[in-house]
Design an enzyme around this catalytic site. Structure first.
Site, PDB file in Angstrom:
ATOM      1  N   THR A  87       0.876  -1.182   0.000  1.00 42.51           N
ATOM      2  CA  THR A  87       0.000   0.000   0.000  1.00 42.51           C
ATOM      3  C   THR A  87       0.909   1.226   0.000  1.00 42.51           C
ATOM      4  OG1 THR A  87      -1.613  -1.181   1.332  1.00 42.51           O
ATOM      5  CG2 THR A  87      -1.825   1.216   1.239  1.00 42.51           C
ATOM      6  N   LYS A 162      -7.767   1.422  -3.068  1.00 43.81           N
ATOM      7  CA  LYS A 162      -7.388   1.018  -1.703  1.00 43.81           C
ATOM      8  C   LYS A 162      -7.505   2.214  -0.746  1.00 43.81           C
ATOM      9  CE  LYS A 162      -5.098  -1.069   1.688  1.00 43.81           C
ATOM     10  NZ  LYS A 162      -5.559  -2.199   2.427  1.00 43.81           N
ATOM     11  N   LYS A 237      -1.527   5.203   8.632  1.00 50.25           N
ATOM     12  CA  LYS A 237      -0.754   5.257   7.379  1.00 50.25           C
ATOM     13  C   LYS A 237      -1.702   5.441   6.184  1.00 50.25           C
ATOM     14  CE  LYS A 237       1.668   2.361   4.092  1.00 50.25           C
ATOM     15  NZ  LYS A 237       2.186   1.063   3.688  1.00 50.25           N
TER      16      LYS A 237
HETATM   17  P1  NAD Z   1       5.991  -5.816   7.420  1.00 53.75           P
HETATM   18  O1  NAD Z   1       6.721  -4.669   8.009  1.00 53.75           O
HETATM   19  O2  NAD Z   1       5.608  -6.981   8.278  1.00 53.75           O
HETATM   20  O3  NAD Z   1       6.846  -6.422   6.182  1.00 53.75           O
HETATM   21  C1  NAD Z   1       7.633  -5.661   5.316  1.00 53.75           C
HETATM   22  C2  NAD Z   1       8.878  -6.494   5.002  1.00 53.75           C
HETATM   23  O4  NAD Z   1       9.652  -5.806   4.029  1.00 53.75           O
HETATM   24  C3  NAD Z   1       9.780  -6.692   6.223  1.00 53.75           C
HETATM   25  O5  NAD Z   1       9.994  -8.093   6.445  1.00 53.75           O
HETATM   26  C4  NAD Z   1      11.078  -5.972   5.851  1.00 53.75           C
HETATM   27  O6  NAD Z   1      12.250  -6.623   6.337  1.00 53.75           O
HETATM   28  C5  NAD Z   1      11.020  -6.013   4.334  1.00 53.75           C
HETATM   29  N1  NAD Z   1      11.824  -4.968   3.708  1.00 53.75           N
HETATM   30  C6  NAD Z   1      11.889  -3.645   4.025  1.00 53.75           C
HETATM   31  N2  NAD Z   1      12.727  -3.003   3.187  1.00 53.75           N
HETATM   32  C7  NAD Z   1      13.180  -3.939   2.309  1.00 53.75           C
HETATM   33  C8  NAD Z   1      14.087  -3.894   1.205  1.00 53.75           C
HETATM   34  N3  NAD Z   1      14.676  -2.751   0.831  1.00 53.75           N
HETATM   35  N4  NAD Z   1      14.336  -5.046   0.551  1.00 53.75           N
HETATM   36  C9  NAD Z   1      13.761  -6.218   0.922  1.00 53.75           C
HETATM   37  N5  NAD Z   1      12.897  -6.318   1.964  1.00 53.75           N
HETATM   38  C10 NAD Z   1      12.626  -5.194   2.643  1.00 53.75           C
HETATM   39  O7  NAD Z   1       4.696  -5.197   6.704  1.00 53.75           O
HETATM   40  P2  NAD Z   1       3.357  -5.973   6.264  1.00 53.75           P
HETATM   41  O8  NAD Z   1       2.366  -5.945   7.363  1.00 53.75           O
HETATM   42  O9  NAD Z   1       3.738  -7.272   5.618  1.00 53.75           O
HETATM   43  O10 NAD Z   1       2.808  -4.961   5.148  1.00 53.75           O
HETATM   44  C11 NAD Z   1       3.378  -4.887   3.855  1.00 53.75           C
HETATM   45  C12 NAD Z   1       2.557  -3.935   3.015  1.00 53.75           C
HETATM   46  O11 NAD Z   1       1.200  -4.404   2.972  1.00 53.75           O
HETATM   47  C13 NAD Z   1       2.474  -2.505   3.560  1.00 53.75           C
HETATM   48  O12 NAD Z   1       2.546  -1.614   2.480  1.00 53.75           O
HETATM   49  C14 NAD Z   1       1.136  -2.463   4.279  1.00 53.75           C
HETATM   50  O13 NAD Z   1       0.587  -1.158   4.330  1.00 53.75           O
HETATM   51  C15 NAD Z   1       0.312  -3.383   3.398  1.00 53.75           C
HETATM   52  N6  NAD Z   1      -0.847  -4.012   4.074  1.00 53.75           N
HETATM   53  C16 NAD Z   1      -0.693  -4.560   5.304  1.00 53.75           C
HETATM   54  C17 NAD Z   1      -1.791  -5.155   5.927  1.00 53.75           C
HETATM   55  C18 NAD Z   1      -1.661  -5.788   7.297  1.00 53.75           C
HETATM   56  O14 NAD Z   1      -2.698  -6.115   7.893  1.00 53.75           O
HETATM   57  N7  NAD Z   1      -0.468  -6.009   7.821  1.00 53.75           N
HETATM   58  C19 NAD Z   1      -3.039  -5.195   5.271  1.00 53.75           C
HETATM   59  C20 NAD Z   1      -3.139  -4.654   3.987  1.00 53.75           C
HETATM   60  C21 NAD Z   1      -2.016  -4.060   3.402  1.00 53.75           C
END
Ligand code: NAD
Length: 293
Positions: A87, A162, A237
Site C-alpha cells: 500500500t 485502496k 498510514k
Molecule cells: P511488514 O513490516 O511486516 O513487512 C515488510 C517487510 O519488508 C519486512 O519483512 C522488511 O524486512 C522487508 N523490507 C523492508 N525493506 C526492504 C528492502 N529494501 N528489501 C527487501 N525487503 C525489505 O509489513 P506488512 O504488514 O507485511 O505490510 C506490507 C505492506 O502491505 C504494507 O505496504 C502495508 O501497508 C500493506 N498491508 C498490510 C496489511 C496488514 O494487515 N499487515 C493489510 C493490507 C495491506
C-alpha cells in the site's frame, strides 16, 4: 512460473508461501532475512529478479518500493511482469509504472485488503491498476493469493481504490466507536445497540463484521483485548495516504482529514500496537471535545 518475491513480512510471507504451495518456483528476498514456507531464500536483488516470469514486491512504503524497483529494473527484461502489492502513495505508484514503461516492462499495482488472515487463507481482495496486458499476465498469480480480484483501471488505480476504501473504513469505524461510547453513557446495553444498528440504516462492516464493542457481534479484535487485526498505526498510514492523494488532486475530504487527525492523536497517545477498533476505548474515557484538542 518462476517468481521473485521481495518483502517477506507479515503479509508477504504467507502470500509467497501460497504461491509455492500452488507449485510455483518462488525466490524470496527480505532485508531482515525473513523467510517463508516452501520459498527459496536469496540474498541479492539480482537473484530475486533475473530469469523470473514475475517479480512481486510487498514492502512498507512508497520510498522503499521506488528504491527496490529502481534496482530491480536494472536487471529485469521485458518478459517479466512486476506486481507491487504494497500500500503506497499514488505518486510513487505512478513513478514505478513510468519507470517500468520506459523499459517496456509490464507492471501492476495490486494492493490488498484482508489482512494477515486473508494472506494466510489466500482470500485477499486485490485492487489492480495497469494495462489490460499487464493485468492478464498477473491475474493467475493474484488468483492464488486472493479470493476477489478487481481490475480498477490504468496504473495507480489499484492504490486509488485502496486509499478510498480505507478512508471510508477509518471514518466509519470512528462513527461506530463514537456511537457505542455515547450509547454506553446513555445506559444503553451494547448488545441491544448492536441488535438495532446491525439491522438498521447504521449497519456497515465496522458494526456487522468487526464490532468494536467486546462480547458483541461476531468475533473481532475487541474480543481479544484489541490485539490487531488491523493496527491503528496502519490505519493512520492509509488515512495519511488518502490525504496526500486528496491534496494531489485538490479533493475536499473533510471527514477523511478529521479521521487522519484522530488516528494520529490515538497512535501518539495510547493506540500504538492496538487494533484500530480500540478507538472505542478512547471515546469511552473521553470527555466532550477531547478528540479535538
Ligand atoms: P511488514 O513490516 O511486516 O513487512 C515488510 C517487510 O519488508 C519486512 O519483512 C522488511 O524486512 C522487508 N523490507 C523492508 N525493506 C526492504 C528492502 N529494501 N528489501 C527487501 N525487503 C525489505 O509489513 P506488512 O504488514 O507485511 O505490510 C506490507 C505492506 O502491505 C504494507 O505496504 C502495508 O501497508 C500493506 N498491508 C498490510 C496489511 C496488514 O494487515 N499487515 C493489510 C493490507 C495491506
Amino acid at each position: 512460473m518462476r517468481v521473485g518475491f521481495i518483502g517477506l513480512g507479515n503479509m508477504g510471507a504467507p502470500m509467497a508461501a501460497n504461491l509455492a504451495k500452488a507449485g510455483h518456483d518462488v525466490f524470496g528476498l527480505d532485508a531482515a532475512g525473513a523467510t517463508a514456507e516452501g520459498v527459496k531464500q536469496v540474498e541479492t536483488i539480482i537473484d530475486a529478479v533475473v530469469d523470473m516470469d514475475c517479480v512481486i514486491t510487498m514492502l512498507p512504503n512508497g520510498r522503499i518500493v521506488k528504491e527496490v524497483c529502481e534496482k530491480a529494473l536494472e536487471h529485469m527484461v521485458s518478459s517479466t511482469v512486476l506486481i507491487d502489492c504494497s500500500t503506497i502513495d499514488i505518486e510513487s505508484a505512478r513513478a514505478v509504472h513510468a519507470a517500468c514503461a520506459s523499459k517496456e516492462i509490464l507492471s501492476v499495482d495490486a494492493p490488498v485488503s484482508g489482512g494477515v488472515g486473508g494472506a494466510q487463507a489466500g482470500s485477499l481482495t486485490f485492487m489492480a491498476g495497469g494495462s489490460q496486458d499487464a493485468f492478464d499476465k498477473a491475474k493467475a498469480l493474484l488468483e492464488i493469493m486472493g479470493g476477489k480480484i478487481v481490475h480498477c483501471g490504468e496504473g495507480g488505480a489499484g492504490q486509488a481504490a485502496k486509499i478510498c476504501n480505507n478512508m471510508i473504513l477509518g471514518i466509519s469505524m470512528i462513527g461506530v466507536c463514537e456511537a457505542f461510547a455515547l450509547g454506553e453513557k446513555l445506559s444503553l446495553d451494547p448488545q441491544k445497540l448492536f441488535d438495532v444498528v446491525s439491522t438498521s440504516s447504521g449497519s456497515c462492516w465496522s458494526v456487522n463484521t468487526y464490532c468494536p464493542a467486546p462480547g458483541v457481534g461476531p468475533q473481532s479484535p475487541a474480543d481479544n483485548d484489541y490485539k490487531p487485526g488491523f493496527a491503528a498505526e496502519l490505519m493512520l498510514k492509509d488515512l495519511l495516504l488518502s490525504q496526500s492523494a486528496a491534496e494531489l488532486v485538490d479533493a475536499d475530504t473533510p471527514m477523511g482529514e478529521r479521521a487522519a487527525g484522530f488516528y494520529q492523536k490515538f497512535v501518539d497517545n495510547d493506540g500504538t500496537g492496538k487494533d484500530f477498533s480500540a478507538a472505542l476505548e478512547f471515546f469511552k474515557s473521553a470527555a466532550r471535545g477531547d478528540s479535538n484538542g
